[in-house]
Design an enzyme around this catalytic site. Structure first.
Site, PDB file in Angstrom:
ATOM      1  N   SER A 185     -12.629  27.120 -15.415  1.00  0.00           N
ATOM      2  CA  SER A 185     -11.253  27.326 -14.986  1.00  0.00           C
ATOM      3  C   SER A 185     -10.809  28.763 -15.276  1.00  0.00           C
ATOM      4  CB  SER A 185     -10.353  26.289 -15.685  1.00  0.00           C
ATOM      5  OG  SER A 185      -9.064  26.290 -15.146  1.00  0.00           O
ATOM      6  N   ASP A 352     -12.239  18.386  -7.293  1.00  0.00           N
ATOM      7  CA  ASP A 352     -11.283  19.323  -7.897  1.00  0.00           C
ATOM      8  C   ASP A 352     -10.375  19.868  -6.798  1.00  0.00           C
ATOM      9  OD1 ASP A 352      -9.931  21.391  -9.146  1.00  0.00           O
ATOM     10  OD2 ASP A 352     -11.710  22.266 -10.080  1.00  0.00           O
ATOM     11  N   HIS A 385     -10.349  18.515 -11.531  1.00  0.00           N
ATOM     12  CA  HIS A 385     -10.538  19.756 -12.281  1.00  0.00           C
ATOM     13  C   HIS A 385     -11.056  19.485 -13.692  1.00  0.00           C
ATOM     14  CE1 HIS A 385      -9.982  23.983 -12.994  1.00  0.00           C
ATOM     15  NE2 HIS A 385      -9.167  23.779 -14.002  1.00  0.00           N
TER      16      HIS A 385
END
Lengths: 420, 230
Positions: A185, A352, A385
Site C-alpha cells: 500500500s 482490491d 486491499h
C-alpha cells in the site's frame, strides 16, 4: 546522532482492517497459547540533529526515528531489508515484546524466522515514519523551539521526504545498499520512491497492493475522512492536546471510511451479511446499532480512536494524495522510473478496489518499458486491499520464492563465494 | 531456413532439472539468437526462458496465468508477468522484444486473431508452435468416425481446452491474411523428430517463425507466403 533503546515505549500500532488480530485480548495463559515465537522485538530510537529539508520547502531542524531490527547484519552488510509501513502501522513489523507477549508485529506472518522474508537470512528493519504517532517525530512531539506540541504546525510531508529520512537511518546503521526495500500500500509507494531516489542503494524493490498515484476516488475518500476530523468540535484546529480532548468522533468516522475501502464487498457480505443485533428491526429514530456490520465498524473505529493521533491521520492521508512520481515527468511513469536499477517484484490482489490490479499493472508497464527485471503476481484473493496483510498461500509462496532469489544475490556478493 | 548447425545443437538442449526441453521448444530455442529479448506467452514453468538465459544470454519475461506455474517460474529465477494472454498484452510496447513465443497454446486461445496480431505488434519476430490437425492419423480417425486424439491433443471432445485447431495449410493462410511474413518453419513427428516430406500430412507439430510485414497491410496480397509441399 544518538541511538538508544526504548524501554517500555508506548507501542500500540495495529494494522488497517486486520480484524482477525484486533479482536479483544487473547488469553494470557501461556499454556493455552502456541509456543512463544523466538523473535523478540526491541524498539530503538535514533536522533538526527542535522536539518531535513522537505519537499514543501520547509524543514525539520532535527528529528527522531523509532525502529526495530530483526536478524543479523552480515559482514558484507549486504543482507538488509527495509520494510516500509502504510497509513496506521509502525516500526513493529514482526515478533513480540518481552513485556507484551501478545503484541505481534503488523507483518509477523511475512517477516520472521522461516517466514517468507526470513530473518535467519536477512537483517530486516522496520521504521516508524516521520509524522506518525508511534514514537518518531510527529505532530504529538514537542517542538524543541517552542516546547509546545507541533500539532497543526508540523510540516506536511511527502513519500519522498520519508525516503530521505529513512536513508539517514540506513547511513546510521552502516547500510550502503539494501538487498530489498519492501512495502504494501503506502509502504509500496515508499519502496517505489526508494528505487528512483536512491537507485544505487536498492538491489530489489518489492511493491505490494500499491499504486503509482491515488485516483480521484481515493482522494475523495481521504477528503471525507479529513472533513470528519476537521469538523469535530474537539479538533480545536489541531490544538486538541492543549484542551485535554481528542476529536474522537471524527477519527472514528475517518477510520470507518478507511476500513470499508480496505475490504472487499463480498467478504463483508460473507462475514456480516444483513445480520441483526436483535431479532427484528427496531424502527428507532436514535439510529443506534441494529446491523452487525454497524457494530463491527463502531468497535473497530472506537478502538482506533483511542490510540491513533488525529493530526497524524490528516497528515498521512495527504502524503497519500500527494504521491505522484510521474507528475514531474509530464505524467510519464516510464520516464519517472527510468533511473531505477533494481529488480522488482510487484503484487496486486484482484479483489482490491482501493488500489486495483490495473494500477499495479501501470507500474509493471513502466518497468517493462525501462527493461527492468520484474515479476508480477496478480493474486486472485478475496480479501480486498487488506489481502496484503493476510495469510494467502499463493501470495506468501511467491514472496518466499522471490526472496530466495534475493538471498542468492546476497550470498553471491563476495567474489568466489557463489552458493550452489 | 536456419543454419543446419542450429538444428543439430537443438538435440543437446536440456531443461534446468536435467530433463530435456520439449522438442518444439528445442526448435524455438534454436531460432533465438544470443542476447536477444524474448517474451514467452503461456510460458508454463519457464523452462524455455531459463534455458535461453543460461545458454544464450537472453533476457525477457514469461506471461502465465496459472498460480503454480508463476511460482515455478519465480523459483527458477525466471521473471513472469501473471496475466491472461488474451487480455494482458497491452502492457507490452510496440517492438519491445526481438522474439515473442507462443508454444502449444494458440489452440486454447479464444480471440486467436487478436493474440497473433498482438504478437506482431510486440515483437520484431514471432514464433508459434501448434498441433497439426491435418496429421494423417487425425484424418484417419475422422474417417473411422471418431474425434482425433494424440500426444499433442490428449483430450476427449467433451473436455478439451482447445477451441481453435488448425491444419498447417490453415495456419499459413491465417498468417498471410494477417499480413505476416513467414521467415521459417519446422515440422516434428510425434517423437519430436524433424519431418521434411509431406509435413502437412505427416507432421504432428508445426512451428512457425514469422514477422509482421510493415509494408503489407492485412489482405494486401501474396507477400512472403512460402508454399509447402502437401
Amino acid at each position: 546522532m544518538r541511538c538508544d533503546l526504548i524501554e517500555g515505549a508506548r507501542l500500540t500500532a495495529t494494522v488497517p482492517g486486520l480484524t482477525e488480530r484486533s479482536e479483544p485480548e487473547q488469553p494470557t495463559d501461556s499454556a493455552a497459547l502456541p509456543p512463544p515465537p523466538a523473535l523478540l522485538a526491541r524498539p530503538r530510537r535514533v536522533v538526527f540533529e542535522q536539518p531535513l529539508v522537505l519537499a514543501s520547502g520547509s524543514s525539520l531542524s532535527g528529528y527522531e526515528l523509532v525502529y526495530e531490527t530483526y536478524g543479523e547484519l552480515n559482514a558484507q552488510r549486504s543482507n538488509a531489508v527495509l520494510i516500509c509501513h502504510a497509513l496506521n502501522a509502525s516500526h513493529h513489523v514482526a515478533g513480540v515484546y518481552a513485556h507484551e507477549p501478545d503484541h505481534r508485529g503488523w507483518w509477523d506472518n511475512m517477516v520472521g524466522p522461516g517466514k517468507p522474508v526470513d530473518t535467519n537470512r536477512f537483517f530486516v528493519i522496520g521504521v516508524n515514519n516521520l509524522g506518525s504517532c508511534f514514537g518518531s517525530t510527529g505532530p504529538m512531539t514537542r517542538d524543541p523551539l517552542t516546547g509546545r506540541r507541533y500539532g497543526p504546525d508540523f510540516p506536511v510531508l511527502t513519500v519522498e521526504d520519508w525516503v530521505h529520512s529513512q536513508a539517514r537511518l540506513a547511513d546510521a546503521l552502516g547500510i550502503e545498499r539494501f538487498a530489498a526495500v519492501m512495502g504494501g500500500s503506502l509502504g509500496g509507494m515508499q519502496a517505489l520512491a526508494w528505487s528512483t531516489l536512491y537507485a544505487q542503494r536498492v538491489a530489489h524493490c518489492v511493491v505490494i497492493a500499491s499504486t503509482p498515484q491515488l485516483s480521484a476516488q481515493n482522494i475523495a475518500f481521504n477528503e471525507v475522512a479529513r472533513r470528519a476530523i476537521l469538523t469535530d468540535p474537539d479538533f480545536h484546529d489541531g490544538r486538541f492536546y492543549d484542551y485535554g480532548v481528542t476529536p474522537k468522533r471524527g477519527l472514528m468516522v475517518a477510520r470507518m471510511i478507511g476500513h470499508i475501502t480496505y475490504q472487499a464487498g463480498d467478504v463483508m457480505a460473507q462475514k456480516f451479511g444483513r445480520e441483526l443485533i436483535n431479532q427484528r428491526l427496531q424502527y428507532d429514530y436514535t439510529f443506534d446499532i441494529e446491523f452487525q456490520i454497524e457494530r463491527y465498524l463502531r468497535y473497530q473505529s472506537d478502538k482506533f480512536s483511542q490510540y491513533f493521533d488525529a493530526n497524524t491521520y490528516l497528515l498521512i492521508t495527504r502524503v497519500l494524495d500527494y504521491f505522484d512520481p510521474a507528475a514531474a515527468f509530464g505524467g510519464d511513469l516510464s520516464a519517472a522510473l527510468a533511473s531505477a536499477t533494481a529488480d522488482f517484484l510487484v503484487i496486486s490482489f484482484t479483489s482490491d478496489w482501493r488500489f486495483t490490479s490495473a494500477r499495479s499493472r501501470e507500474i509493471v508497464q513502466a518497468l517493462l518499458a525501462n527493461r527492468r527485471r520484474v515479476t508480477y503476481g496478480e493474486i486472485d484473493a478475496p480479501h480486498g486491499h487488506d489481502a496484503f496483510l493476510l495469510d494467502d498461500a499463493r501470495y506468501h509462496a511467491l514472496v518466499r520464492a522471490y526472496f530466495d532469489r534475493v538471498a542468492a544475490t546476497v550470498t553471491a556478493l563476495p567474489a568466489g563465494a557463489i552458493s550452489p | 531456413m536456419s543454419a543446419p548447425a542450429d538444428r543439430g545443437s537443438a538435440n543437446r538442449l536440456v531443461g534446468h532439472g536435467g530433463g530435456p526441453l520439449r522438442p518444439d521448444l528445442q526448435q524455438v530455442a534454436a531460432w533465438i539468437g544470443h542476447g536477444t529479448r524474448v517474451l514467452d506467452l503461456g510460458c508454463g514453468d519457464g523452462a524455455l526462458l531459463d534455458w535461453l538465459a543460461r545458454e544464450r544470454g537472453c533476457s525477457g519475461y514469461g506471461v502465465e496465468i496459472d498460480d503454480a506455474q508463476v511460482l515455478a517460474c519465480t523459483t527458477r529465477g525466471v521473471d513472469v508477468i501473471q496475466q491472461n494472454i488474451e487480455q494482458g498484452l497491452d502492457m507490452f510496447g510496440r517492438r519491445q522484444f526481438e522474439f515473442v513465443v507462443l508454444s502449444m497454446a494458440i489452440m486454447a486461445t479464444q480471440h486467436t486473431e487478436r493474440v497473433v496480431r498482438e504478437m506482431g505488434r510486440i515483437g520484431h519476430e514471432a514464433i508459434i508452435s501448434f498441433p497439426n490437425f491435418g496429421h494423417w492419423r487425425h484424418v484417419w480417425s475422422l474417417v473411422l468416425g471418431r474425434m482425433p486424439m494424440s500426444t499433442a491433443m490428449p483430450f476427449e471432445w467433451y473436455n478439451t481446452p482447445n477451441l481453435h485447431l488448425a491444419t498447417i495449410l490453415d495456419f499459413e493462410n491465417f498468417l498471410h491474411t494477417l499480413g505476416m511474413t513467414i521467415v521459417d518453419a519446422a515440422f516434428l513427428d510425434e517423437r519430436g523428430r524433424p519431418v521434411t516430406l509431406m509435413p502437412a500430412k505427416r507432421a504432428s507439430t508445426a512451428i512457425y517463425r514469422f514477422r509482421p510485414d510493415p509494408a503489407a497491410a492485412p489482405d494486401s496480397g501474396a507477400v512472403g507466403i512460402r508454399a509447402i509441399q502437401v
